[in-house]
Design a protein around this motif. Sequence first.
Motif, mmCIF file in Angstrom:
data_model
loop_
_atom_site.group_PDB
_atom_site.id
_atom_site.type_symbol
_atom_site.label_atom_id
_atom_site.label_comp_id
_atom_site.label_asym_id
_atom_site.label_seq_id
_atom_site.Cartn_x
_atom_site.Cartn_y
_atom_site.Cartn_z
ATOM 1 N N ASP A 120 19.337 8.610 3.237
ATOM 2 C CA ASP A 120 20.181 8.156 2.137
ATOM 3 C C ASP A 120 20.478 9.341 1.226
ATOM 4 O OD1 ASP A 120 21.419 5.929 0.650
ATOM 5 O OD2 ASP A 120 19.947 6.407 -0.905
ATOM 6 N N ASP A 124 20.016 7.667 -7.029
ATOM 7 C CA ASP A 124 19.421 6.576 -7.815
ATOM 8 C C ASP A 124 17.908 6.462 -7.693
ATOM 9 O OD1 ASP A 124 20.002 5.681 -5.168
ATOM 10 O OD2 ASP A 124 19.666 3.622 -5.796
ATOM 11 N N PHE A 203 23.507 -8.724 -3.933
ATOM 12 C CA PHE A 203 22.678 -8.766 -2.730
ATOM 13 C C PHE A 203 21.809 -7.519 -2.547
ATOM 14 C CE2 PHE A 203 25.975 -11.902 -2.006
ATOM 15 C CZ PHE A 203 25.230 -12.977 -1.575
ATOM 16 N N VAL A 275 22.278 -6.002 4.057
ATOM 17 C CA VAL A 275 21.423 -5.507 2.975
ATOM 18 C C VAL A 275 20.237 -6.423 2.669
ATOM 19 C CG1 VAL A 275 23.356 -4.235 1.968
ATOM 20 C CG2 VAL A 275 22.774 -6.531 1.094
ATOM 21 N N SER A 276 19.418 -5.938 1.744
ATOM 22 C CA SER A 276 18.161 -6.605 1.411
ATOM 23 C C SER A 276 18.325 -8.068 1.028
ATOM 24 C CB SER A 276 17.480 -5.834 0.277
ATOM 25 O OG SER A 276 18.330 -5.757 -0.859
ATOM 26 N N TYR A 315 17.129 -4.681 8.485
ATOM 27 C CA TYR A 315 15.672 -4.635 8.372
ATOM 28 C C TYR A 315 14.986 -5.337 9.549
ATOM 29 C CZ TYR A 315 16.921 -2.947 3.802
ATOM 30 O OH TYR A 315 17.473 -2.198 2.796
HETATM 31 C C1 PBG Z 1 21.735 3.485 -3.105
HETATM 32 C C2 PBG Z 1 21.521 2.370 -2.134
HETATM 33 C C3 PBG Z 1 21.339 1.006 -2.422
HETATM 34 C C4 PBG Z 1 21.158 0.364 -1.196
HETATM 35 C C5 PBG Z 1 21.239 1.328 -0.207
HETATM 36 N N1 PBG Z 1 21.492 2.557 -0.807
HETATM 37 C C6 PBG Z 1 21.198 0.310 -3.711
HETATM 38 C C7 PBG Z 1 22.271 0.243 -4.688
HETATM 39 O O1 PBG Z 1 23.395 0.723 -4.485
HETATM 40 O O2 PBG Z 1 22.000 -0.307 -5.753
HETATM 41 C C8 PBG Z 1 20.928 -1.103 -1.013
HETATM 42 C C9 PBG Z 1 20.387 -1.516 0.303
HETATM 43 C C10 PBG Z 1 19.901 -2.908 0.360
HETATM 44 O O3 PBG Z 1 20.081 -3.714 -0.573
HETATM 45 O O4 PBG Z 1 19.293 -3.246 1.394
HETATM 46 N N2 PBG Z 1 20.823 4.529 -2.872
#
Ligand code: PBG
Length: 331
Positions: A120, A124, A203, A275-276, A315
């Motif tokens: 990544d 952040d 999400f 995503v998560s 995941y």
């Molecule tokens: C930023 C990044 C995020 C995710 C992946 N890379 C978070 C965001 O933008 O707030 C989210 C991935 C997920 O929710 O599974 N480094």
Amino acid sequence: MTSFPTRRLRRLRGTPALRRIAAEHHLVPSQLVLPVFVKEGITEAQPIASMPGVSQHPLDAIADVVDEAAAAGLGGIMLFGVPAVRDAVGSGATDPDGILNRAIAVAARAAAGRLTVQADLCLDEFTDHGHCGLLAADGSVDNDATLEVYAEMGVAQARAGADVLGLSGMMDGQVAAVRAGLDAAGFAHVAILAYSAKYASAFYGPFRDAVESTLQGDRRTYQMDPANAREGVEEALVDIAEGADVVMVKPAMPYLDVLARVSDRSNVPVWAYQVSGEYAMIEHASAAGLIDRERAIGESLVGIRRAGADVILTYWAVEVAHWLRAGKELA
Ligand code: PBG
């Protein structure tokens, strides 16, 4: 006597064998990428409460995670770092001894070409304010100042041994800036995965737990407005013009239309990130007995593929790869 029905589309649904041969979309393990969280300073894996089944890993465990992913036949892993210390400029991101860069090096050595090591590329996780870029004096996210740090971060990740850099910060010009930085430093061979159509999404909630995000407020001045689809296509086309090797749409399930449109217009691979929050919804709903877990996972993945994803970050990558290897149908 009526002549209807004139067409009998049920004919190809009559048996498992007919359904199997009629299936338009499939997945193979190499089309799956596992996101992996590496936390500095821990010695045991730490479960992430909001994401049942997902943990933060210590650096020492990364070689085992890579082995498991390679044995499952995955296309790659995407590494995220959780540093012990954060500061205003995200110094840990560019430091060769920063947790993410160390994890890349360990993973690259362990992978030994069996799968791709991806990282990544965003600030952040490394900034104390939790934004994806540097802040200007007025508190806004400073696009152009951030680009310089991204370019430096890209070189650090390439030097550590990453094959693919996942640019997820949504700064304008980030692909061009990182590409120029890589090329100038002798890393012309390192690929860029641009998170092109990345939406400001609820999400991502569980992920912010996973990386212990300190963000106050939101990312709406740089991540996309969920109302916009045409703009997502434009983001992808701009990134391709700047040199992106792969473009991505994220999240996946609420943005399948964007995925389909980007996939229609792109001549480079199009990936999607489940995503998560998408993960947590299915895990929690199935734990509550509301849906069949495996069918819901399979259906969500085949849906993302049908919409146009060549590769999916999920995941569930390892578990699903084992299903696929055992010949299980996804949906
Ligand atoms: C930023 C990044 C995020 C995710 C992946 N890379 C978070 C965001 O933008 O707030 C989210 C991935 C997920 O929710 O599974 N480094």
